[in-house]
Structure formats: C-alpha cells, structure tokens
Design an enzyme around this catalytic site. Sequence first.
Site, PDB file in Angstrom:
ATOM      1  N   LYS A 194     -73.108  47.317  -0.508  1.00  0.00           N
ATOM      2  CA  LYS A 194     -73.766  47.351   0.805  1.00  0.00           C
ATOM      3  C   LYS A 194     -73.203  48.474   1.668  1.00  0.00           C
ATOM      4  O   LYS A 194     -73.934  49.144   2.404  1.00  0.00           O
ATOM      5  CB  LYS A 194     -73.567  45.999   1.499  1.00  0.00           C
ATOM      6  CG  LYS A 194     -74.519  45.722   2.637  1.00  0.00           C
ATOM      7  CD  LYS A 194     -74.245  44.347   3.244  1.00  0.00           C
ATOM      8  CE  LYS A 194     -75.442  43.447   3.101  1.00  0.00           C
ATOM      9  NZ  LYS A 194     -75.253  42.153   3.824  1.00  0.00           N
ATOM     10  N   LYS A 239    -101.970  24.696  11.867  1.00  0.00           N
ATOM     11  CA  LYS A 239    -101.072  23.963  10.971  1.00  0.00           C
ATOM     12  C   LYS A 239    -101.716  23.824   9.597  1.00  0.00           C
ATOM     13  O   LYS A 239    -102.874  23.416   9.463  1.00  0.00           O
ATOM     14  CB  LYS A 239    -100.772  22.581  11.539  1.00  0.00           C
ATOM     15  CG  LYS A 239     -99.884  21.739  10.650  1.00  0.00           C
ATOM     16  CD  LYS A 239     -99.677  20.338  11.215  1.00  0.00           C
ATOM     17  CE  LYS A 239     -98.897  19.470  10.224  1.00  0.00           C
ATOM     18  NZ  LYS A 239     -98.731  18.097  10.721  1.00  0.00           N
ATOM     19  N   ASP A 281     -84.496  38.070   4.899  1.00  0.00           N
ATOM     20  CA  ASP A 281     -84.895  39.231   4.101  1.00  0.00           C
ATOM     21  C   ASP A 281     -86.413  39.306   3.928  1.00  0.00           C
ATOM     22  O   ASP A 281     -86.972  40.391   3.746  1.00  0.00           O
ATOM     23  CB  ASP A 281     -84.224  39.174   2.724  1.00  0.00           C
ATOM     24  CG  ASP A 281     -82.718  39.335   2.811  1.00  0.00           C
ATOM     25  OD1 ASP A 281     -82.262  40.113   3.677  1.00  0.00           O
ATOM     26  OD2 ASP A 281     -82.000  38.682   2.039  1.00  0.00           O
ATOM     27  N   ASN A 320     -82.367  30.086   8.303  1.00  0.00           N
ATOM     28  CA  ASN A 320     -81.156  29.861   7.519  1.00  0.00           C
ATOM     29  C   ASN A 320     -80.158  29.056   8.352  1.00  0.00           C
ATOM     30  O   ASN A 320     -80.449  28.659   9.477  1.00  0.00           O
ATOM     31  CB  ASN A 320     -80.557  31.194   7.055  1.00  0.00           C
ATOM     32  CG  ASN A 320     -80.272  32.119   8.219  1.00  0.00           C
ATOM     33  OD1 ASN A 320     -79.413  31.850   9.051  1.00  0.00           O
ATOM     34  ND2 ASN A 320     -81.009  33.235   8.291  1.00  0.00           N
ATOM     35  N   PHE A 325     -71.813  42.641   7.805  1.00  0.00           N
ATOM     36  CA  PHE A 325     -71.268  41.404   7.260  1.00  0.00           C
ATOM     37  C   PHE A 325     -71.955  41.127   5.926  1.00  0.00           C
ATOM     38  O   PHE A 325     -73.158  41.410   5.763  1.00  0.00           O
ATOM     39  CB  PHE A 325     -71.506  40.228   8.215  1.00  0.00           C
ATOM     40  CG  PHE A 325     -70.395  40.018   9.203  1.00  0.00           C
ATOM     41  CD1 PHE A 325     -69.594  38.893   9.143  1.00  0.00           C
ATOM     42  CD2 PHE A 325     -70.146  40.962  10.186  1.00  0.00           C
ATOM     43  CE1 PHE A 325     -68.566  38.700  10.053  1.00  0.00           C
ATOM     44  CE2 PHE A 325     -69.122  40.779  11.097  1.00  0.00           C
ATOM     45  CZ  PHE A 325     -68.324  39.648  11.033  1.00  0.00           C
ATOM     46  N   LYS A 343     -75.864  51.330   2.915  1.00  0.00           N
ATOM     47  CA  LYS A 343     -76.236  51.227   4.329  1.00  0.00           C
ATOM     48  C   LYS A 343     -75.377  52.098   5.241  1.00  0.00           C
ATOM     49  O   LYS A 343     -75.485  52.019   6.460  1.00  0.00           O
ATOM     50  CB  LYS A 343     -76.193  49.760   4.755  1.00  0.00           C
ATOM     51  CG  LYS A 343     -77.066  48.905   3.826  1.00  0.00           C
ATOM     52  CD  LYS A 343     -77.339  47.523   4.332  1.00  0.00           C
ATOM     53  CE  LYS A 343     -78.232  46.774   3.327  1.00  0.00           C
ATOM     54  NZ  LYS A 343     -78.686  45.476   3.810  1.00  0.00           N
TER      55      LYS A 343
END
Length: 404
Positions: free
Chosen positions: A343, A295, A285, A216, A329, A347
């Site tokens: 969240k 490859k 995730d 990301n 976060f 959590k």
Amino acid sequence: MSKHIVIGVTGGIAVYKILDVASRLRKLGYSMNTIMTESACEFVKPLSFQTITNNYVVTDTFERPYTWDVEHIALAKKADIMLVAPATANIIGKVANGIADDMLSTTVMAARGPVIFAPAMNTAMYENPIVQENIAYLKEKGYLFIEPDSGWLACGDLGAGKLPTPEKIVEYVVGVLQKIEENAKEEVKRDLEGKHILVTAGPTIEAIDPMRYITNHSSGKMGYAIAEDAAKRGAKVVLVSGQTNLECPKGVERIDVRSARDMYKAVHEHFEWADAVIKTAAVADYRPKEMSNHKIKKNGDNLILELVPNPDILRSLGERKTHQILVGFAAETQNVIEYAEDKIRKKNLDFIVANNIAAAGAGFKGDTNIATIIEKDGTITEHPQMYKSELGNVILDKVKDYLS
C-alpha cells in the site's frame, strides 16, 4: 478523569481517623483503594474502608486476587498518588531500606506517582535518630511527608508524633493532586502550532435502497483520538468523519459525510490546505452500481447486488501530493506487513500504520490498538497494545519528524 488514590493503612490507634480522611476524599470525587497491614486490621476492620471507599481492600499479599493482574503492580499503576497514614516507624524504615515483604511495602516500591507519608507514633520513637535519618533519606529521594502534630498522645506523653487532623491530611493530598494536574497541563506539547492536519475517521455508508446500506465495523475512535491529540498540540485540525456516536473533540472542525464519494469530495477540498493527512477512515471499497429509489421487497429468491469500485481516496491523494505528509492505515486480518508495504508503494505514502484487526486489543470498537508503523524507507517499528490516544501521539510524533 477522576484521580485515583491508594491509601496504605498501618497499625496504630489513629487508624480510625483515616476512615474520616477516606470519606472526605470520596466526597470530593476521588476514587480509592485501600491496603491494610495485618496490624491495622486489629484496630479497624477492612469492611469499614470497603464501605466508605466503595472499593475492595487488600490485606494480604497471598490472598485471592480481585483481578487477574499482579495485585501490587496493578495498584501501583492505578494510583495517581499513594497516601500512607498512619505511617509507623516500621513502614518508614522498610521503605527507606528497600524492604518489600508485604502488600503495602511492595506497592509503595512499585509506585510511580507521589507517595505521601503521614507519620504517627510515640514522641520518643518519632525523635529517635534512626527514624529521623530514615525520614530525611526518604525526603531526599522525593517522598513527601505531612509533619505530625504535637499534643497529648494516646500513650499519655506530650510531644510531636500525633497524626494530623483529617482536614490537614485531605488538604495536603488535594494540594499534591492539583499540582499534578497543573504540571500535566504545562507538559502538553504545543509542537504542532500553526500546522494544518486533515484527519479522516469512521466508516462510510453505501446505500442499497432507502432502508439498507453497506458499511463496516469502524467506530472512528482511532481517528478521533488523533484529531483530539493534534488539536491539543496546537494544530488546526479538520476531521472528515463518517457516521459515529462520538463527540467532536474540542478545537476540531468536523465535516460529516456518509459515502466514500462524499468523503472523497471533502478531503480533496481541504487537501491543498493540509500540511499532513492522516487517513484512518474505513472507506467502503465498493458500492452498489444502482441504488433503488424504493425499498427492495423480498420475494423468496436470491438477491444479487452488482457492486462497482469506489474512488480510491488515498491513492488519489498520493498522486496529487506536493508538500503534504501522507499517512495511511492498513487494517488487515492476514499478511499484515506485506499488504501494508504494498500500500505504501502504490499510494505514495510517507508511512503507514498497520494492524491486525483480528488480534485481541486491536479491534475497531475497542479503546486500545496494537500497531506496526512502516515507513517509506522500509523502517518498521512495533508498538505494543496501548490506548488509542497514546498511539495517536506516537503517530503525531512521527508526522512532526517528517514535517521538520
């Protein structure tokens, strides 16, 4: 970071000496902007100061702006210190009486840092009771003055009112700047002394084959800023970091990881040690169900990857926590508050820092962030755009409150 000086130049025969002052300060590594009054421009052209300072010169409140900021406010914010030299009786009188009718006087009024005046004028003017009262009043309000020299003046008089030598002015300015730096060091809070802070930062990488992977856009800047701030405040800090281009902050122990499972392992190994865990990392995730040992060659057909969930690091910590403060976060693009509140519950977090990564000034790779802090009791606090290092201290202040 180099300190920034804004030099205000008023009209007087001694203006040429300030070119030498600017040159000496530039050679010492300080950056500068110059504001010249209309009268000052009659003695020295703005181009001279522009060339020496390598920065633009402002001469008119209503001229074309060099930035899109309100110029006098922008310069006042930019200035660690202001030097007004030569300072005429006129500018001293304006400031003493709250008059702001040109760029220099308005900038002085808006300045938050120290303002230094170096008076230069005819002896009779300098000794005039009104001028002396204005100087005394400004000193009382915290403005600084470099006492003028005595000697032969340009008008032929002998007495006080002569602009000090460039050496004296530079020595005074540098002394004030050094005092600012010393005070800043003394003001650094050591309120996390003895605390153990575990921070995660950066992206994780999930391999597809030896050449390709899923990741990301996280730069790690937010987590590194928090780790640096925590170390400065006296905490022992372990930073579990995905792949970034950032240097490890001074006094921080960094553990480099690649995948979400690597991060899971490193975080759990240090969890009992930690008094607080701040999870800024952007963890993937999902990961490919199988990694190809070779490859994957293209053959013209669609490539279908089967993805499986990665372990939820934050949730696993919430299930295990005993004494630890747990901070998460939530980087979202929609329904930011709703997702963040969900969240917290799922959590078992103490609080969460939520932001809309699509908003200008709040993205992954920038130096600033815009955040909403949501606590487990439902308290919501909005924080406008600020540098990530500033937000880091906001978060650590909250952690300190929970720890105490």
